[in-house]
Design an enzyme around this catalytic site. Structure first.
Site, PDB file in Angstrom:
ATOM      1  N   ASP A 261       0.835  -1.197   0.000  1.00 25.64           N
ATOM      2  CA  ASP A 261       0.000   0.000   0.000  1.00 25.64           C
ATOM      3  C   ASP A 261       0.875   1.253   0.000  1.00 25.64           C
ATOM      4  OD1 ASP A 261      -2.688   1.196   0.355  1.00 25.64           O
ATOM      5  OD2 ASP A 261      -1.881   1.849   2.291  1.00 25.64           O
TER       6      ASP A 261
ATOM      7  N   GLU B  41       1.876  -0.324  -4.908  1.00 22.56           N
ATOM      8  CA  GLU B  41       0.897   0.681  -5.340  1.00 22.56           C
ATOM      9  C   GLU B  41       1.679   1.978  -5.525  1.00 22.56           C
ATOM     10  OE1 GLU B  41      -3.241   2.794  -3.802  1.00 22.56           O
ATOM     11  OE2 GLU B  41      -1.651   2.355  -2.375  1.00 22.56           O
TER      12      GLU B  41
END
Length: 518
Positions: free
Chosen positions: A204, A262
């Site tokens: 993330d 990401e």
């Protein structure tokens, strides 16, 4: 590419948002036993791996992206035993399991942050996070002008007057990655999961973590969103690459495992830095998500993503949707046209070399849901003072069976997000019985990708058919997309598949086909 390519190079990943996949215990929230119970659906779809959104212990302020204990599974999802059972059952079907990793921040309920609040300014406990004195005579102004991605200031003041940084919600304090203790703890987390058979991580906010010295002001603090500005000081600071090298040094002890970052970075040279041989294995490229349904926009996105990956000799990645963006059926116009275009774009994406990420419900052609105000749960809704509706519309639970909500998702009609009654036409059960359904279409094209596309390089060859069409050769198959208003004459060859029935041998508008020309 050599013959012994890693398993993830051209893999199909299936993203499971656990809250919304299947509820096994009737509390209205999906869980890991629910995922295990529906593994046959995933297996029959023909995917290589599952990516699980966060299931670690969390107060759920941001639905699991606020992690209070990174080395345990939240009871809401069934605890650690449920994950271990899922890994065993998935592996038995030849499906790998990758998990979400959240290294930029913790939950404010994490023991570290609770200790920091109890400790004095300058203490070792506070050094694990980013605490600063405020500006002005009484320190009442935040230390800089940074804004939260979710809206409002990126700083919150604590009782003794200091401020702490949170690029997301105030319940998600940012970690201080200049403190070696932070990486040491992350290494424990990585090994904890990898030793339990996890096959890798989606990381993330992989362009976050590192912060620039002095925390300089933003030049454009009015942009309250995931940065699209390559000069935003909150993200993409050079120090982040040392962090990724550290993560890779651990992953190299587990050669079966993959990392996918990401990375909201749009300069190709900057993007490629994350994919250097000692950093991430792959990075999410979001250009195809952002492309319009138009040949020039789609081709530009594809060329750009291929070029960015090629700079680092890495596998390209492709996706049309995830838990953070509007579902593509709605993005492309909703209704029959939106669904037709979404099916066509799935064929375009699956014809491309590299790894593909599907989002649960994509295979059913689910649209975004316009939820009532009182149902919204995304922190974006509150933090934006009800100006941004947030991401709940793409997170509505998956419909499995039956004619009324909750469509077999749960035994409890009070699901965590309400399900629209009209989804009775979109259930797995209904679609399995309809030969032309989107679900059976997805099963077909995924099987054909495995059987007919023999990728040996990360490149495609473009053909010019018509201004309103897109055509490219990939791994011996010609992919043609018609975005125009009139049927398109197809090149000579055997049609492997089409997203809509051909009309007199021609490809109708808003549809795609795969053709073997050799």
């Amino acid at each position: 590419m050599t013959e012994a390519v890693p398993w993830w190079t051209n893999a199909i990943f299936y993203q499971v948002y656990p809250r919304s996949f299947a509820d096994s215990n009737g509390d209205g929230v999906g869980d890991l036993e629910g995922v295990t119970a529906h593994l046959d659906h995933v297996s029959e779809l023909g995917v290589d791996a599952i990516w699980l959104n966060p299931v670690m212990v969390s107060p759920m302020a941001d639905h699991g992206y606020d992690v209070a204990d990174p080395r345990d599974v939240d009871p809401l999802f069934g605890g650690l035993g449920a994950l271990e059972r899922l890994i065993t059952e998935a592996h038995a079907r030849g499906i790998r399991i990758t998990m979400d990793l959240v290294p930029n921040h913790t939950s404010s309920q994490h023991t570290w942050f609770q200790a920091a609040l109890a400790a004095a300014p300058g203490s070792a406990e506070r050094q694990r996070y980013i605490f600063r004195d405020g500006l002005g005579p009484d320190g009442g102004t935040p230390p800089n002008n940074w804004v939260s991605v979710f809206g409002g200031p990126a700083w919150t003041r604590v009782a003794d007057g200091q401020w702490y940084l949170h690029l997301f919600d105030s319940e998600q304090p940012d970690l201080n990655w200049d403190n070696p203790e932070v990486f040491s703890d992350l290494e424990k987390t990585l090994r904890f999961w990898l030793d339990r058979g996890v096959d890798g991580f989606r990381i993330d906010v992989a362009h976050g973590m590192a912060k620039p010295p002095g925390l300089p002001d933003m030049t454009n603090p009015d942009v309250e969103m995931l940065t699209l500005d390559d000069h935003d000081p909150r993200f993409n600071h050079d120090g982040v690459h040392d962090i990724h090298r550290g993560i890779r040094s651990v992953l190299d002890d587990y050669p079966h495992a993959v990392t996918i970052g990401e990375i909201w970075v749009f300069d190709n040279a900057d993007f490629a830095k994350y994919l250097r041989p000692d950093e991430l294995h792959m990075g999410f490229n979001f250009r195809l998500v952002r492309a319009q349904f138009d040949p020039a926009s789609i081709r530009g996105a594809i060329e750009n993503a291929l070029a960015a990956a090629a700079l680092a000799d890495a596998s390209p990645t492709w996706t049309l949707s995830n838990h953070d963006v509007e579902r593509e059926v709605s993005r492309y116009g909703d209704g029959a046209a939106g669904l037709a275009r979404a099916r066509a774009m799935a064929m375009v994406m699956l014809a491309l070399p590299g790894a593909v990420f599907l989002y649960n419900g994509e295979e059913l052609g689910l649209p975004n849901v316009d939820l009532p105000d009182e149902a919204l749960q995304d922190p974006v809704w509150e933090r934006s003072k009800h100006t941004e509706r947030g991401r709940d519309g793409c997170r509505v639970p998956v419909p499995w069976s039956g004619d009324t909500p909750p469509f077999g998702f749960s035994s409890n009609p009070d699901t965590w997000l309400p399900m629209p009654p009209e989804w009775s036409a979109l259930t797995v059960e209904r679609q399995l019985a309809e030969p032309d359904s989107t679900l059976l279409f997805f099963r077909t094209i995924l099987q054909l990708r495995h059987s007919h596309f023999h990728f040996t390089e990360f490149d495609v060859e473009w053909l010019q058919l018509r201004d309103d069409a897109l055509a490219f050769l990939s791994a011996g198959v010609l992919c043609v997309l018609n975005t125009g208003d009139t049927p398109l004459e197809l090149p000579v060859g055997d049609v492997l598949a089409a997203s809509a029935p051909l009309v007199g041998g021609q490809l109708p508008p808003d549809s795609a086909a795969w053709i073997v020309t050799g």
